[in-house]
Design a protein around this motif. Structure first.
Motif, PDB file in Angstrom:
ATOM      1  N   VAL A   1      -4.003   6.870   4.907  1.00  0.00           N
ATOM      2  CA  VAL A   1      -2.915   7.911   4.805  1.00  0.00           C
ATOM      3  C   VAL A   1      -3.340   8.523   5.828  1.00  0.00           C
ATOM      4  O   VAL A   1      -4.046  10.152   5.856  1.00  0.00           O
ATOM      5  CB  VAL A   1      -2.285   8.265   3.982  1.00  0.00           C
ATOM      6  CG1 VAL A   1      -1.097   8.420   3.608  1.00  0.00           C
ATOM      7  CG2 VAL A   1      -1.903   7.104   2.612  1.00  0.00           C
TER       8      VAL A   1
ATOM      9  N   VAL B   1       0.717   4.557   6.967  1.00  0.00           N
ATOM     10  CA  VAL B   1      -0.136   4.363   6.158  1.00  0.00           C
ATOM     11  C   VAL B   1      -1.275   2.865   6.787  1.00  0.00           C
ATOM     12  O   VAL B   1      -0.179   2.067   7.786  1.00  0.00           O
ATOM     13  CB  VAL B   1       0.420   3.766   5.024  1.00  0.00           C
ATOM     14  CG1 VAL B   1      -0.809   2.965   4.199  1.00  0.00           C
ATOM     15  CG2 VAL B   1       0.593   4.551   3.952  1.00  0.00           C
TER      16      VAL B   1
ATOM     17  N   ALA C   1       0.569  -1.221   0.280  1.00  0.00           N
ATOM     18  CA  ALA C   1      -0.260   0.285  -0.443  1.00  0.00           C
ATOM     19  C   ALA C   1       0.482   1.535   0.264  1.00  0.00           C
ATOM     20  O   ALA C   1       0.550   2.003  -0.730  1.00  0.00           O
ATOM     21  CB  ALA C   1      -1.014   0.017   1.062  1.00  0.00           C
ATOM     22  N   VAL C   2       1.793   0.830   1.401  1.00  0.00           N
ATOM     23  CA  VAL C   2       2.971   2.161   0.516  1.00  0.00           C
ATOM     24  C   VAL C   2       3.557   2.561  -0.664  1.00  0.00           C
ATOM     25  O   VAL C   2       3.983   4.047  -1.189  1.00  0.00           O
ATOM     26  CB  VAL C   2       3.615   2.162   1.703  1.00  0.00           C
ATOM     27  CG1 VAL C   2       4.926   3.619   1.490  1.00  0.00           C
ATOM     28  CG2 VAL C   2       3.163   2.500   3.116  1.00  0.00           C
TER      29      VAL C   2
ATOM     30  N   GLN D   1       2.151   1.484  -3.393  1.00  0.00           N
ATOM     31  CA  GLN D   1       1.188   2.326  -4.452  1.00  0.00           C
ATOM     32  C   GLN D   1       0.825   3.880  -4.254  1.00  0.00           C
ATOM     33  O   GLN D   1       1.011   4.730  -5.653  1.00  0.00           O
ATOM     34  CB  GLN D   1       0.073   1.628  -4.192  1.00  0.00           C
ATOM     35  CG  GLN D   1      -1.233   2.057  -5.087  1.00  0.00           C
ATOM     36  CD  GLN D   1      -2.245   1.012  -4.874  1.00  0.00           C
ATOM     37  OE1 GLN D   1      -2.395   0.231  -5.268  1.00  0.00           O
ATOM     38  NE2 GLN D   1      -3.614   1.476  -4.963  1.00  0.00           N
ATOM     39  N   TYR D   2       1.177   4.130  -2.777  1.00  0.00           N
ATOM     40  CA  TYR D   2       0.661   5.733  -2.726  1.00  0.00           C
ATOM     41  C   TYR D   2       2.166   6.594  -2.758  1.00  0.00           C
ATOM     42  O   TYR D   2       2.384   7.838  -3.505  1.00  0.00           O
ATOM     43  CB  TYR D   2       0.672   6.102  -0.817  1.00  0.00           C
ATOM     44  CG  TYR D   2       0.524   7.280  -0.627  1.00  0.00           C
ATOM     45  CD1 TYR D   2      -0.302   7.883  -0.611  1.00  0.00           C
ATOM     46  CD2 TYR D   2       1.691   8.211   0.666  1.00  0.00           C
ATOM     47  CE1 TYR D   2      -0.921   9.536  -0.495  1.00  0.00           C
ATOM     48  CE2 TYR D   2       1.268   9.058   0.526  1.00  0.00           C
ATOM     49  CZ  TYR D   2      -0.079   9.765   0.499  1.00  0.00           C
ATOM     50  OH  TYR D   2      -0.097  10.945   0.773  1.00  0.00           O
ATOM     51  N   ASP D   3       3.290   5.606  -2.566  1.00  0.00           N
ATOM     52  CA  ASP D   3       4.745   7.133  -3.048  1.00  0.00           C
ATOM     53  C   ASP D   3       6.189   5.495  -2.680  1.00  0.00           C
ATOM     54  O   ASP D   3       6.244   5.181  -2.346  1.00  0.00           O
ATOM     55  CB  ASP D   3       5.328   7.938  -1.482  1.00  0.00           C
ATOM     56  CG  ASP D   3       6.237   8.354  -1.502  1.00  0.00           C
ATOM     57  OD1 ASP D   3       6.925   8.303  -2.988  1.00  0.00           O
ATOM     58  OD2 ASP D   3       6.523   9.491  -1.205  1.00  0.00           O
TER      59      ASP D   3
ATOM     60  N   ASP E   1      -5.862  10.919   2.833  1.00  0.00           N
ATOM     61  CA  ASP E   1      -5.582  10.237   1.387  1.00  0.00           C
ATOM     62  C   ASP E   1      -5.818   8.765   1.356  1.00  0.00           C
ATOM     63  O   ASP E   1      -5.787   7.847   3.023  1.00  0.00           O
ATOM     64  CB  ASP E   1      -4.376   9.931   0.383  1.00  0.00           C
ATOM     65  CG  ASP E   1      -4.982   9.938  -0.915  1.00  0.00           C
ATOM     66  OD1 ASP E   1      -5.978   9.593  -1.737  1.00  0.00           O
ATOM     67  OD2 ASP E   1      -3.808  10.425  -1.419  1.00  0.00           O
ATOM     68  N   ASN E   2      -6.433   7.907   0.285  1.00  0.00           N
ATOM     69  CA  ASN E   2      -6.650   6.653   0.915  1.00  0.00           C
ATOM     70  C   ASN E   2      -5.928   5.615  -0.143  1.00  0.00           C
ATOM     71  O   ASN E   2      -5.838   5.664  -1.734  1.00  0.00           O
ATOM     72  CB  ASN E   2      -8.297   5.912   0.485  1.00  0.00           C
ATOM     73  CG  ASN E   2      -8.598   6.855   2.331  1.00  0.00           C
ATOM     74  OD1 ASN E   2      -9.229   6.732   3.005  1.00  0.00           O
ATOM     75  ND2 ASN E   2      -9.481   8.035   1.427  1.00  0.00           N
ATOM     76  N   VAL E   3      -5.602   4.606  -0.088  1.00  0.00           N
ATOM     77  CA  VAL E   3      -5.160   3.763  -0.679  1.00  0.00           C
ATOM     78  C   VAL E   3      -6.049   2.644  -1.038  1.00  0.00           C
ATOM     79  O   VAL E   3      -6.074   1.760   0.416  1.00  0.00           O
ATOM     80  CB  VAL E   3      -3.465   3.487  -0.617  1.00  0.00           C
ATOM     81  CG1 VAL E   3      -3.556   1.597  -1.760  1.00  0.00           C
ATOM     82  CG2 VAL E   3      -2.630   4.672  -0.620  1.00  0.00           C
TER      83      VAL E   3
END
Length: 566
Positions: free
Chosen positions: A178, A49, A17-18, A20-22, A77-79
């Motif tokens: 997030v 996250v 997930a992290v 994907q986010y950054d 934010d969301n993932v």
């Protein structure tokens, strides 16, 4: 480089997930959510996250307890991550035939796989662990051939375990929040999360809180309530559509705290963030032919749902023929008198992967034109919204939907959009719609115009009407005033529609002349018998229900201020 904390180990769902986010972030891994938040509060990481919702297990309760205690961060934010869980064992265990007696996994994984476990391993002992990495090593070091682990395929391969079954649960996705230090700016497609402090008991508190959002047309996305562990008082978590910086949202929050709850500092803002939709949307964009107020009204609300919208008309730089190549769904929203001609002009330009939705007041003629002028693979649906652009929202407003054999998933998605925003949806066929609209719109409009004309011809002062009217007889006067207070062109087009509604007006005119003649001849008995026959046609339920509504209107009109105005 940002430092982001999440649940480990490397290769875990949180880890991905992290990424994907950054993708460039430095990832700091912990085995417990509490440790993740502690690192953020201590300033050791910039963001965290953490999982908040799973399509299989629901909300992650521990997250909400911890984030409510956080004083220096916001949900920004969301993932949304697909979760692929697999069953694995020590290499060779399956082949040798050792039965699975113990299943290892995180507690959240067990909740997600509950149905699978009950079906395939009803007698196995479940052992929930926090540190899945240590569990893999323990099974390997102690050669636990009767053990199996449910985890991601990536982790299974990383530890060299044998993959027994892939994707043991389908449609499994997790939403990660997030958390960072600054409130996220508005994007136009946002949501806001709020949690209450422990609340004192009061009858109707929850209903009043929900009603405050509902009456403002703010959709509630999620609602949870639980008792605070220490005080055992109620805490309510609400996620709603819109950014906290929007005026409508600010007004709702201020009224909740000062009028509804009546406790200072009773609400905690968790954050505002780009809205996440766990559903799958097929439509990406809507294009409107017609740039009037109603097109803009719908376009604004579709934009708030994350759709791209294009509005075209005689005065717009973007032309309809250009827009048609850019949108998934084409919406025709033009005056009734030109709807069919507009469809005939632009319908042939639509392709098979598009839909045509007609927003109009007359269905038979327009739908037939749409069916004749478009490719047979184009979706077609008719919608008559019984509200104007002055309406704040669709809530409790009537919408008539006429589906066709060519109404498909795009049409259903638009219908779902209206339903979500509170519209009361009624399904009709084309003829029935036009006939009923003859009763509901065409005839009352015709009567209103004729009544105003009659007053003018006899030089009856409008100011004198109230003194010589019962409350019931005022209904027609109110309708007349409403019609003449708005756009004459709109109501003229309603009266001039070509569908079966014409039969209603023609039949009414014939019956009116007959009744006038009977009254002139003093045929009271015959008129009474006609009314008795009418009453037999109408059901007792209909009469009682409408009588109840009439009394409610009478009660409002009897108010001193309104009565004086009349």
């Amino acid at each position: 480089m940002a430092r982001i904390a999440t649940l480990g180990p490397k290769g875990s769902d949180g880890y991905h997930a992290v990424l994907q986010y950054d993708p460039d972030a430095e990832i700091v891994l912990f085995n417990r959510i509490s440790k993740v938040f502690e690192s953020f509060s201590a300033g050791k990481v910039d963001s965290v996250v953490v999982p908040v919702y799973n399509t299989r297990e629901g909300e992650v309760k521990e997250y909400f307890r911890l984030v409510s205690q956080l004083d220096d961060g916001y949900w920004v934010d969301n993932v949304v991550l697909p979760i692929h869980l697999s069953l694995s064992r020590l290499p060779g265990s399956q082949k040798i035939g050792f039965p699975v007696k113990v299943l290892i996994g995180r507690s959240s994984v067990f909740r997600q796989c509950e149905e699978y476990i009950d079906t395939h391993f009803p007698d196995a002992t479940l052992m929930a662990v926090q540190d899945i990495e240590t569990a893999f090593k323990d099974i390997e070091d102690n050669i636990r051939t009767n053990y199996a682990i449910i985890e991601s395929e990536e982790l299974v391969k990383e530890f060299g375990f044998e993959l027994i079954e892939r994707e043991v649960v389908s449609h499994n996705r997790t939403r990660f929040a997030v958390i960072s230090r600054e409130l996220a700016p508005t994007t136009g497609y946002d949501a806001t999360a709020i949690i209450t402090r422990p609340l004192r008991d009061r009858v109707g508190m929850l209903a009043d809180i929900l009603g405050e959002f509902t009456r403002r047309g703010i959709n509630i996305l999620d609602l949870q309530s639980e008792n605070d562990i220490q005080t055992q008082k109620l805490r309510i978590y609400i996620e709603v559509e819109g950014h906290v910086e929007n005026q409508n949202m600010q007004d709702a929050v201020n009224r909740l705290e000062n009028v509804i709850i009546q406790e200072e500092d009773s609400l905690k803002l968790l954050g505002s963030f780009p809205r996440v939709d766990m559903r799958v949307k097929k439509i990406k964009s809507f294009g409107f032919i017609g740039s009037g107020a109603m097109s803009t009204w719908f376009a604004d609300r579709l934009q708030s749902e994350g759709y791209t919208t294009y509005v075209t008309g005689r005065s717009t730089e973007l032309r309809p023929e250009q827009m048609i190549n850019m949108a998934d769904v084409i919406v025709v929203c033009v005056p009734i008198s030109v709807t069919a001609d507009t469809i005939a002009q632009y319908g042939p330009l639509l392709k098979g992967d598009q839909a045509l939705i007609i927003l109009a007041g007359e269905s038979e003629n327009t739908l037939q034109t749409a069916m004749d002028s478009t490719d047979p693979s184009v979706e077609i649906m008719f919608v008559h919204n019984l509200w104007g652009p002055q309406a704040v929202s669709m809530k409790d407003k009537n919408a008539i939907v006429v589906r066709t054999p060519r109404s498909g998933s795009f049409c259903s998605e638009f219908e779902a959009f209206m339903y979500k925003h509170g519209a009361e949806i009624f399904h009709d066929n084309a003829r029935q719609h036009d006939l009923l609209m003859g009763v509901g719109q065409k005839l009352p409009t015709t009567i209103s115009v004729a009544l105003a004309r009659t007053l003018a011809e006899h030089e009856i002062s409008c100011e004198d009407i109230g003194s010589h009217s019962t409350l019931t007889s005022l209904y027609g006067i109110l309708s007349m005033a409403r019609v003449h207070n708005q756009n004459p062109r709109t109501y003229a087009e309603i009266m001039a529609t070509k569908g079966d509604g014409r039969k209603i007006v023609e039949s009414f005119a014939k019956n009116l002349l007959q009744i006038v003649e009977m009254a002139e001849q003093g045929k009271i008995h015959e008129i009474s018998e006609m009314m008795e026959d009418n009453r037999k046609f109408m059901t007792p339920q209909f009469l009682q229900s409408r009588m109840k509504q009439a009394k409610a209107v009478d009660s409002v009109l009897s108010d001193g201020g309104l009565k004086f105005d009349l």
